[in-house]
Each structure stands twice: as structure tokens, then as C-alpha cells.
Scaffold this motif. Structure first.
Motif, PDB file in Angstrom:
ATOM      1  N   PRO A 167      24.528  34.545  68.531  1.00 49.72           N
ATOM      2  CA  PRO A 167      23.412  33.936  67.778  1.00 49.72           C
ATOM      3  C   PRO A 167      23.765  33.668  66.321  1.00 49.72           C
ATOM      4  O   PRO A 167      24.463  34.447  65.676  1.00 49.72           O
ATOM      5  CB  PRO A 167      22.301  34.994  67.878  1.00 49.72           C
ATOM      6  CG  PRO A 167      22.654  35.813  69.067  1.00 49.72           C
ATOM      7  CD  PRO A 167      24.151  35.833  69.129  1.00 49.72           C
ATOM      8  N   HIS A 168      23.287  32.532  65.828  1.00 47.90           N
ATOM      9  CA  HIS A 168      23.432  32.171  64.425  1.00 47.90           C
ATOM     10  C   HIS A 168      22.045  32.139  63.798  1.00 47.90           C
ATOM     11  O   HIS A 168      21.133  31.517  64.335  1.00 47.90           O
ATOM     12  CB  HIS A 168      24.104  30.801  64.287  1.00 47.90           C
ATOM     13  CG  HIS A 168      25.381  30.839  63.516  1.00 47.90           C
ATOM     14  ND1 HIS A 168      25.416  30.999  62.156  1.00 47.90           N
ATOM     15  CD2 HIS A 168      26.674  30.769  63.901  1.00 47.90           C
ATOM     16  CE1 HIS A 168      26.679  30.991  61.743  1.00 47.90           C
ATOM     17  NE2 HIS A 168      27.462  30.859  62.791  1.00 47.90           N
ATOM     18  N   TRP A 169      21.894  32.798  62.648  1.00 48.68           N
ATOM     19  CA  TRP A 169      20.574  32.887  62.023  1.00 48.68           C
ATOM     20  C   TRP A 169      20.364  31.826  60.947  1.00 48.68           C
ATOM     21  O   TRP A 169      19.382  31.872  60.212  1.00 48.68           O
ATOM     22  CB  TRP A 169      20.375  34.273  61.420  1.00 48.68           C
ATOM     23  CG  TRP A 169      20.206  35.325  62.467  1.00 48.68           C
ATOM     24  CD1 TRP A 169      21.188  36.108  63.012  1.00 48.68           C
ATOM     25  CD2 TRP A 169      19.002  35.682  63.144  1.00 48.68           C
ATOM     26  NE1 TRP A 169      20.666  36.936  63.970  1.00 48.68           N
ATOM     27  CE2 TRP A 169      19.327  36.704  64.073  1.00 48.68           C
ATOM     28  CE3 TRP A 169      17.682  35.243  63.059  1.00 48.68           C
ATOM     29  CZ2 TRP A 169      18.379  37.289  64.899  1.00 48.68           C
ATOM     30  CZ3 TRP A 169      16.746  35.833  63.885  1.00 48.68           C
ATOM     31  CH2 TRP A 169      17.082  36.835  64.786  1.00 48.68           C
ATOM     32  N   SER A 170      21.303  30.871  60.833  1.00 46.95           N
ATOM     33  CA  SER A 170      21.122  29.818  59.841  1.00 46.95           C
ATOM     34  C   SER A 170      19.865  29.026  60.157  1.00 46.95           C
ATOM     35  O   SER A 170      19.459  28.887  61.314  1.00 46.95           O
ATOM     36  CB  SER A 170      22.346  28.890  59.826  1.00 46.95           C
ATOM     37  OG  SER A 170      22.583  28.354  61.098  1.00 46.95           O
ATOM     38  N   GLY A 171      19.236  28.490  59.117  1.00 47.12           N
ATOM     39  CA  GLY A 171      17.952  27.830  59.289  1.00 47.12           C
ATOM     40  C   GLY A 171      18.037  26.563  60.122  1.00 47.12           C
ATOM     41  O   GLY A 171      19.088  25.933  60.234  1.00 47.12           O
ATOM     42  N   SER A 205      12.636  30.758  67.651  1.00 51.81           N
ATOM     43  CA  SER A 205      13.398  31.332  66.546  1.00 51.81           C
ATOM     44  C   SER A 205      14.747  30.636  66.538  1.00 51.81           C
ATOM     45  O   SER A 205      15.120  29.992  67.526  1.00 51.81           O
ATOM     46  CB  SER A 205      13.589  32.845  66.699  1.00 51.81           C
ATOM     47  OG  SER A 205      14.471  33.140  67.766  1.00 51.81           O
ATOM     48  N   GLU A 206      15.487  30.758  65.455  1.00 52.35           N
ATOM     49  CA  GLU A 206      16.775  30.083  65.383  1.00 52.35           C
ATOM     50  C   GLU A 206      17.701  30.487  66.538  1.00 52.35           C
ATOM     51  O   GLU A 206      18.209  29.624  67.263  1.00 52.35           O
ATOM     52  CB  GLU A 206      17.460  30.329  64.029  1.00 52.35           C
ATOM     53  CG  GLU A 206      16.846  29.573  62.866  1.00 52.35           C
ATOM     54  CD  GLU A 206      15.737  30.365  62.186  1.00 52.35           C
ATOM     55  OE1 GLU A 206      15.255  31.359  62.784  1.00 52.35           O
ATOM     56  OE2 GLU A 206      15.343  29.992  61.057  1.00 52.35           O
ATOM     57  N   PRO A 207      17.932  31.783  66.775  1.00 48.58           N
ATOM     58  CA  PRO A 207      18.831  32.145  67.889  1.00 48.58           C
ATOM     59  C   PRO A 207      18.258  31.798  69.261  1.00 48.58           C
ATOM     60  O   PRO A 207      18.963  31.271  70.117  1.00 48.58           O
ATOM     61  CB  PRO A 207      19.008  33.662  67.727  1.00 48.58           C
ATOM     62  CG  PRO A 207      18.614  33.964  66.324  1.00 48.58           C
ATOM     63  CD  PRO A 207      17.548  32.973  65.993  1.00 48.58           C
ATOM     64  N   HIS A 225      25.085  25.468  68.291  1.00 46.02           N
ATOM     65  CA  HIS A 225      24.209  26.192  67.376  1.00 46.02           C
ATOM     66  C   HIS A 225      23.159  25.263  66.774  1.00 46.02           C
ATOM     67  O   HIS A 225      22.783  25.390  65.616  1.00 46.02           O
ATOM     68  CB  HIS A 225      25.040  26.888  66.297  1.00 46.02           C
ATOM     69  CG  HIS A 225      26.016  27.874  66.871  1.00 46.02           C
ATOM     70  ND1 HIS A 225      25.622  29.075  67.402  1.00 46.02           N
ATOM     71  CD2 HIS A 225      27.357  27.809  67.049  1.00 46.02           C
ATOM     72  CE1 HIS A 225      26.677  29.724  67.860  1.00 46.02           C
ATOM     73  NE2 HIS A 225      27.739  28.975  67.657  1.00 46.02           N
ATOM     74  N   GLU A 249      26.527  26.928  58.021  1.00 42.42           N
ATOM     75  CA  GLU A 249      25.251  27.175  57.359  1.00 42.42           C
ATOM     76  C   GLU A 249      24.391  25.917  57.449  1.00 42.42           C
ATOM     77  O   GLU A 249      24.900  24.806  57.334  1.00 42.42           O
ATOM     78  CB  GLU A 249      25.455  27.558  55.888  1.00 42.42           C
ATOM     79  CG  GLU A 249      26.123  28.908  55.695  1.00 42.42           C
ATOM     80  CD  GLU A 249      26.188  29.311  54.228  1.00 42.42           C
ATOM     81  OE1 GLU A 249      25.817  28.463  53.379  1.00 42.42           O
ATOM     82  OE2 GLU A 249      26.598  30.436  53.934  1.00 42.42           O
ATOM     83  N   LYS A 251      21.187  25.382  55.528  1.00 48.82           N
ATOM     84  CA  LYS A 251      20.133  25.811  54.611  1.00 48.82           C
ATOM     85  C   LYS A 251      19.443  24.647  53.910  1.00 48.82           C
ATOM     86  O   LYS A 251      18.522  24.860  53.122  1.00 48.82           O
ATOM     87  CB  LYS A 251      20.720  26.756  53.561  1.00 48.82           C
ATOM     88  CG  LYS A 251      21.242  28.064  54.145  1.00 48.82           C
ATOM     89  CD  LYS A 251      21.770  28.980  53.055  1.00 48.82           C
ATOM     90  CE  LYS A 251      22.228  30.309  53.633  1.00 48.82           C
ATOM     91  NZ  LYS A 251      22.776  31.218  52.604  1.00 48.82           N
TER      92      LYS A 251
END
Length: 460
Positions: free
Chosen positions: A35-39, A88-90, A138, A363, A365
Motif C-alpha cells: 500500500p501507498h499512502w500518497s494522496g 482510502s488511498e490503499p 498505485h 508521491e 501531493k
């Protein structure tokens, strides 16, 4: 044929190339599934908006989905996923990553017995570690599905040309072509090109009846595609964007397309080595020509379609990335010199280094950051003009009280005037296609692919 080039490890009686394939797949699992938590970025927010699990499956949801030009099955598919796991992002992204790694495993399975294992190892390496596959794994968008379907589809095409077309392989191609078209309208281009390429390949090999059957199948899937798009016909050109792509920056489009293959310098070097290795290989092959014909169709048709739509983006051409990588790997594998095989192996390693580096520097963002700026600078009671065909998707990272303040600005303007105390003059995504000129008293803040136009004092 597939086993004669394998080298057995002493005592263990294990093919080293099979071990390499297994290692590649395990590594791909990590790079695509972790999982990547980038927006979210804006296109992902469209997915969240159209596949909102808070809206029950109803005519209201269908009307919302059908207002998007994309084929509706993708959003229904994602709505079902979001209803199970939430947004959610992931969670929203992992479904695409899982499909891609599944497609890599399927590609290996399809090619097993049709090509030498060492050639399969190079193919799965470049397909696993090209930047397009990593990046789109992602994202909560359908591009990752196009990439995965293209991997499987062209593997089936190669198997047909090597071992002859079978009913099972043909049904597999039909399924992949229809599924790709149901998820993105450029998936329809891919599906059509796939059968065009195989028909020509079979005809060149003397399988005239089978080639004629592919022509009929092409008509069948074309009818299926038209039926899919019919409910959204009135929305197909209602998109925010720039002018026709031929009036934009062709060089910029080419550069953007090149970056689908690599993230940084290791990837650039890897792609160069792969090209050199392929150039040393067999240039005329019954396998390579049909794939290149399908790739040519996959470039030409989007170019023609884009003459009637606002823009042609490089990511639409992701359908060409897997077949081009497959052709380069084939060229290295069919080489008459050992040097080509060595260059291919080094390229595979460098693609892995590039993918690893890109993964840890990924990223997104720009949208959450621009939303934070808008939230800080937009006063209560002020409207927030947004450059978009669907402004509701902009509000994911905004406070609840601001979401109702978003108003649409059409691609060609005009920018509405806002009251003097209000500072946000325009909020724009995909700003590389923006053709509106800011007023003289406006400060343009650029955050990667987004812009926020602010009036008056400098932002805090």
C-alpha cells in the motif's frame, strides 16, 4: 522448445530460469501490492466520486456514472469494491495492483511451452518493472487494468502464432478484449488492435480460415463496444481540457510517453540497452511483425480519435507499452549473438533498480496540497471556481462547508468574477492543458499538475 534452453542447477535438478521468474514475480508482488499512502490526484478523485459507496445502487448512481465518458462497467466494478472495503488511498488502489500481478502470473502461464523460459524471464522482468506498471498500480484508475489486459492479450497472441490458434486461447483473447473495452474506451482500441494483429499474423502463416474468423470476431467486439458507449454518447466530448492535441505540444506528448517506460536514469539506460539488444536480434520474425502492426493501430486510432476530443494524453497510450516491451524482449531472445542476451539481462536488472527507486519516491501531493491552499484562502460565503467538467470531484480534501461552494468553469472560460474579499479566482487541475489567461492582479501558484489563482496579497 520451451525447456531445451534451460540450464539445470547441479543436484537440485531445478531450472535456473524458473527460479529467476519466481524471484521476479515475488518482487513484483511487493512493488505493485504494497500500500501507498500518497494522496489521491484528481483523476483518482473522479473514481471516488463516480464509485461512491455512500450512494446506494440506484438510478441516481447510474445517472451519475453515465455522466462520465468512460465505459460504465469500470465504475460499477469499483463501486462494488468500495462497498466492500471502503474508500482510502490503499484500499481503492490495491484492487488494480492485485489485477496487475495476477496478469503477470497469467502471462507466464500463457507463454509457458510456447517460448524458451529465458525469453519468458526477460519479458516478465520488463513488464513487471517498467514504470507504467508500477505507477498505475498505485492509482485508483483503470489504466492499470489496461496494462494488465495488454500483458495477457499479447501473450495469447504470441501463443497463437507459435502453437497455432485454439478455441481456448481465442476465448481468452475475446474475454480480455471485452474486459479492456468495458474498463476504458482506449481498451476498445487495444482489443481491436489485438485481433487485427493476430489476423494478419495467421494470414502470413497460411492459416487463412483462422484469420477470416478473427475478422468476424473483430466485428463482434466492435458491436459490443458500440453497445457499451451508447448510453454515454452525449457525454463523450464533454470534457475539460485543452485544444485539439495537434495544436498543443507534440514534443511534450512524446516526452510524456517516454516516461511511461522509466522513472529515472537506470530506466533510461535499461530501455536503451533493450533497444540495442533487439537491434542485434532477428529483425524479421513471424512473431514480431503482427505485434508491431497491432501497436501501430494502437497509436494511429487514438491520434484520429483525439481530433474530435479535447486532448490526447500519454497515459491513454499505455496499451502500447506491454507489446513494445514484449517485442524488444523477443528481439533480444531471437538474437544470433550472445551479446544481445547479455544486454537484455542487464536491462532487466536496471529496470528493477529503476522501479525500486521510483517506488520509494512516488508521491502524489499536488491535489491534497492545492486543496489545503484553497481551504486556507477561501473565505466563508465565497464561491470557488474550478476548471473542470465535474466540479464535485474536486472537494475530497476540502472541509465540508466548502464543498458546496465549487462552481464549474468551462474549458474555454470565462473565469467568473468573485467578490473582492474572496481570494480564490480559479482552481485548475491538468494545468498543462489550461488555455485561460489569469487577470493582471492574480498570483498563480503552481503545485505540480495543479494551479491555484489567488488575488491580492501573497498566500500564507
Amino acid at each position: 522448445m520451451a525447456l531445451e534452453n534451460s540450464i539445470k542447477l547441479p543436484l537440485l535438478n531445478i531450472s535456473w530460469t524458473r527460479v529467476v521468474v519466481a524471484i521476479i514475480l515475488v518482487t513484483a508482488f511487493f512493488l505493485h501490492l504494497t500500500p501507498h499512502w500518497s494522496g489521491f490526484w484528481l483523476d483518482e478523485l473522479y473514481t471516488i466520486y463516480f464509485a461512491d459507496p455512500d450512494v446506494p445502487f440506484s438510478p441516481k448512481l447510474l445517472r451519475r456514472i453515465l455522466s462520465d465518458p468512460q465505459p460504465f462497467p469500470y465504475y460499477i466494478f469499483m463501486w462494488g469494491w468500495h462497498s466492500l472495503v471502503g474508500v482510502s488511498e490503499p484500499a481503492s488502489r490495491i484492487l488494480g495492483g492485485g489485477m496487475l500481478v495476477g496478469s503477470l502470473v497469467a502471462t507466464v502461464s500463457v507463454l509457458k511451452g510456447a517460448l524458451p523460459v529465458r525469453m519468458i524471464a526477460l519479458m516478465v522482468a520488463v513488464l513487471s518493472f517498467s514504470w507504467a506498471g508500477i505507477q498505475f498500480s498505485h492509482e485508483a484508475r483503470s489504466y492499470v487494468f489496461l496494462y494488465g489486459f495488454a500483458c495477457i492479450g499479447y501473450a495469447l497472441l504470441l501463443r497463437s502464432l507459435v502453437l497455432g490458434p485454439t478455441r481456448r486461447v481465442t476465448y481468452g483473447m475475446l474475454f480480455v478484449a471485452m474486459a479492456a473495452g468495458a474498463f476504458h474506451y482506449y481498451g476498445m482500441v487495444f482489443g481491436s488492435a489485438l485481433f487485427i494483429g493476430r489476423a494478419i499474423g495467421l494470414w502470413r502463416a497460411g492459416h487463412n480460415m483462422e484469420a477470416k474468423g478473427d475478422v468476424y470476431r473483430l466485428l463482434l467486439i466492435s458491436t459490443f463496444y458500440c453497445a457499451l458507449l451508447l448510453p454515454q454518447l452525449s457525454h463523450l466530448t464533454d470534457r475539460a481540457g485543452g485544444e485539439f492535441w495537434v495544436k498543443n505540444d507534440p514534443l511534450g506528448l512524446i516526452k510524456s510517453y517516454a516516461t511511461l517506460f522509466f522513472f529515472g536514469y537506470p530506466g533510461k539506460i535499461a530501455l536503451g540497452l533493450l533497444v540495442v539488444g533487439a537491434a542485434l536480434g532477428v529483425r524479421r520474425s513471424s512473431l514480431i511483425a503482427p505485434v508491431l502492426i497491432a501497436v501501430a493501430v494502437s497509436f494511429l486510432v487514438p491520434a484520429l480519435i483525439s481530433l474530435h476530443t479535447p486532448m490526447l494524453l500519454a497515459r491513454y497510450l499505455v496499451i502500447t507499452v506491454p507489446p513494445l516491451l514484449i517485442v524488444l524482449a523477443l528481439g533480444c531472445g531471437l538474437a544470433r549473438t550472445r551479446l544481445a542476451a547479455i544486454l537484455g539481462a542487464v536491462a532487466g536488472v536496471l529496470f528493477f533498480v529503476d522501479a525500486w527507486h521510483g517506488y520509494f519516491n512516488l508521491e502524489k501531493k499536488s491535489w491534497s496540497s492545492s486543496a489545503a491552499l484553497v481551504a486556507a484562502e477561501a473565505g466563508k460565503g465565497c464561491v470557488v471556481p474550478v476548471w473542470s467538467w465535474q466540479p464535485a470531484a474536486y472537494g475530497f480534501y476540502l472541509p465540508e462547508y466548502l464543498r458546496a461552494s465549487l462552481v464549474r468553469v468551462r474549458p474555454d472560460g470565462p473565469v467568473p468574477s468573485v467578490p473582492a474579499p474572496c481570494r480564490v479566482v480559479l482552481w485548475a487541475a491538468a494545468a498543462d492543458g489550461l488555455r485561460l489567461a489569469p487577470p493582471a492582479d492574480v498570483l498563480v501558484v503552481k503545485i505540480t499538475g495543479a494551479q491555484v489563482w489567488l488575488r491580492g496579497r501573497m498566500p500564507r
